[in-house]
Design an enzyme around this catalytic site. Structure first.
Site, PDB file in Angstrom:
ATOM      1  N   MET A 182       3.717  26.565  29.980  1.00  0.00           N
ATOM      2  CA  MET A 182       4.607  25.902  29.019  1.00  0.00           C
ATOM      3  C   MET A 182       5.176  26.966  28.096  1.00  0.00           C
ATOM      4  O   MET A 182       4.447  27.548  27.279  1.00  0.00           O
ATOM      5  CB  MET A 182       3.859  24.825  28.236  1.00  0.00           C
ATOM      6  CG  MET A 182       3.447  23.621  29.073  1.00  0.00           C
ATOM      7  SD  MET A 182       2.584  22.354  28.107  1.00  0.00           S
ATOM      8  CE  MET A 182       3.857  21.878  26.927  1.00  0.00           C
ATOM      9  N   GLN A 202       4.233  34.156  36.626  1.00  0.00           N
ATOM     10  CA  GLN A 202       5.395  33.374  37.043  1.00  0.00           C
ATOM     11  C   GLN A 202       6.694  34.160  36.876  1.00  0.00           C
ATOM     12  O   GLN A 202       6.936  34.774  35.833  1.00  0.00           O
ATOM     13  CB  GLN A 202       5.492  32.088  36.231  1.00  0.00           C
ATOM     14  CG  GLN A 202       6.576  31.155  36.749  1.00  0.00           C
ATOM     15  CD  GLN A 202       6.655  29.859  35.971  1.00  0.00           C
ATOM     16  OE1 GLN A 202       7.251  29.817  34.913  1.00  0.00           O
ATOM     17  NE2 GLN A 202       6.057  28.796  36.515  1.00  0.00           N
ATOM     18  N   CYS A 240      12.053  24.812  35.497  1.00  0.00           N
ATOM     19  CA  CYS A 240      12.390  24.811  34.072  1.00  0.00           C
ATOM     20  C   CYS A 240      13.696  24.043  33.821  1.00  0.00           C
ATOM     21  O   CYS A 240      14.735  24.355  34.407  1.00  0.00           O
ATOM     22  CB  CYS A 240      12.530  26.234  33.562  1.00  0.00           C
ATOM     23  SG  CYS A 240      12.910  26.310  31.784  1.00  0.00           S
ATOM     24  N   ASN A 300       2.142  17.198  39.429  1.00  0.00           N
ATOM     25  CA  ASN A 300       2.318  17.556  38.024  1.00  0.00           C
ATOM     26  C   ASN A 300       3.240  16.542  37.355  1.00  0.00           C
ATOM     27  O   ASN A 300       4.149  16.010  37.987  1.00  0.00           O
ATOM     28  CB  ASN A 300       2.914  18.972  37.933  1.00  0.00           C
ATOM     29  CG  ASN A 300       3.275  19.400  36.523  1.00  0.00           C
ATOM     30  OD1 ASN A 300       4.374  19.874  36.282  1.00  0.00           O
ATOM     31  ND2 ASN A 300       2.374  19.239  35.579  1.00  0.00           N
ATOM     32  N   GLY A 301       2.974  16.271  36.083  1.00  0.00           N
ATOM     33  CA  GLY A 301       3.856  15.407  35.305  1.00  0.00           C
ATOM     34  C   GLY A 301       3.219  14.117  34.856  1.00  0.00           C
ATOM     35  O   GLY A 301       2.713  13.353  35.675  1.00  0.00           O
TER      36      GLY A 301
END
Length: 328
Positions: free
Chosen positions: A14, A74, A104, A205-206
């Site tokens: 993040m 990353q 992103c 994810n999420g």
């Protein structure tokens, strides 16, 4: 019969929130199998080693946090050759794995040809992943993180198919499009559709805020591996709670007093890295997440929001009482 591996719990990258100091704290709490750094943006050149070390100080310790949790580095960019070259350099510097960012949603990043905007071109996603896989040693894992698409999920399976052909190690899917942003719900069922195009390990994810969400995400996505982001900032013990659920154990959630102790520990960690003038800011930012689960965090923020001195902040946190307990 080979036993099924234990479900993995990964800590999401993040930007501006989960840096190496937060990774250090959260991995100390346990049950995190892997972290991913904030992105290294590549657009014009092969970056010098200092850039990678700044984003991932764990490179100096074998690419792991002090708790032994590996940290993938990353990379974000739209030029296949540059992404590949910089990924190879990160591996040379000791990164235990590389993660490619196609998720992103930030407008500034997308305008600079990075992140989720590249999902509009599945063929280019394929080229970038292919070039990176070929540039890395076979022993270095390559993960790819995507959303369901940019404006829509119409080309989701094309994206997955192209990534599969490039043969990375795994695929992490944030179950929303860029247009969806972070608005609920997450469309975990789309992850299950990816199985028609790939046998790569998939990570969901999420919108995973609690154990119930984790259970539902697994059921709808068809994958047991999860990546946690905002949920773990609001509930730092979420990985432990999910792991306990998996094993059939019963553990208590962290109390506010325990959270206060972690806030003090986090302050000590940030002071080792940041100038004292800025070490208080991550604490205030974290309280903004914690208040979604701990109402005491909102009350604490009111008390400390104007404090700039780390020692004054430490005293305020240590002496802060739970208003509910005080009223009782």
């Amino acid at each position: 019969m080979t036993p099924e591996p234990n479900p993995r719990i990964l800590l999401a990258p993040m930007e501006g929130v989960i840096d190496h100091t937060m990774r250090e704290l959260l991995t100390q709490l346990g049950a995190v199998d892997r972290c991913v750094t904030e992105f290294v943006r590549v657009s014009q050149e092969l970056l010098p080693p200092r850039v990678f070390h700044r984003i991932c100080p764990e490179l100096a310790s074998g690419g792991r946090t002090s708790s032994g949790v590996p940290v993938y580095l990353q990379i974000l960019g739209g030029d296949a050759n540059l992404v590949a070259e910089n990924s190879a350099r990160a591996a040379e510097l000791g990164a235990p794995g590389i993660d490619l960012n196609f998720g992103c949603p930030a407008k500034t990043v997308n305008r600079s040809d990075g992140g989720s905007i590249i999902l509009r071109e599945p063929e280019r996603v394929h080229r970038i992943v292919t070039a990176t896989r070929q540039a890395l040693p076979p022993t270095v894992p390559l993960s790819v993180k995507i959303r369901l698409g940019f404006d829509s999920s119409d080309r989701f399976l094309d994206i997955v198919s192209g990534i599969d052909a490039a043969r990375p190690s795994e695929l992490v899917i944030h179950a929303r499009t860029r247009a969806d942003g972070y608005r609920p719900p997450a469309y975990w069922e789309h992850i299950a559709l990816a199985r028609s195009k790939t046998q790569l390990p998939l990570v969901a994810n999420g919108e995973i805020w609690g154990v119930g969400d984790a259970k539902l995400a697994r059921e709808k996505s068809g994958t047991r591996d999860l990546m946690l982001g905002r949920g773990v900032l609001c509930r730092p013990d979420l990985p432990r709670l999910v792991r306990a659920f998996d094993s059939g154990e019963e553990i208590d959630a962290l109390t506010w007093d325990e959270i206060r102790a972690y806030l003090l520990q986090y302050l000590a960690i940030t002071l080792k890295t940041y100038d004292a003038r800025y070490a208080v800011n991550p604490i205030k930012q974290w309280l903004g997440y914690l208040r979604h689960y701990y109402p005491q965090a909102a009350a604490m923020f009111v008390v400390i929001k104007r404090i700039l001195d780390p020692e004054q902040l430490r005293i305020a946190i240590a002496g802060h009482e739970d208003p509910g307990q005080k009223a009782a």
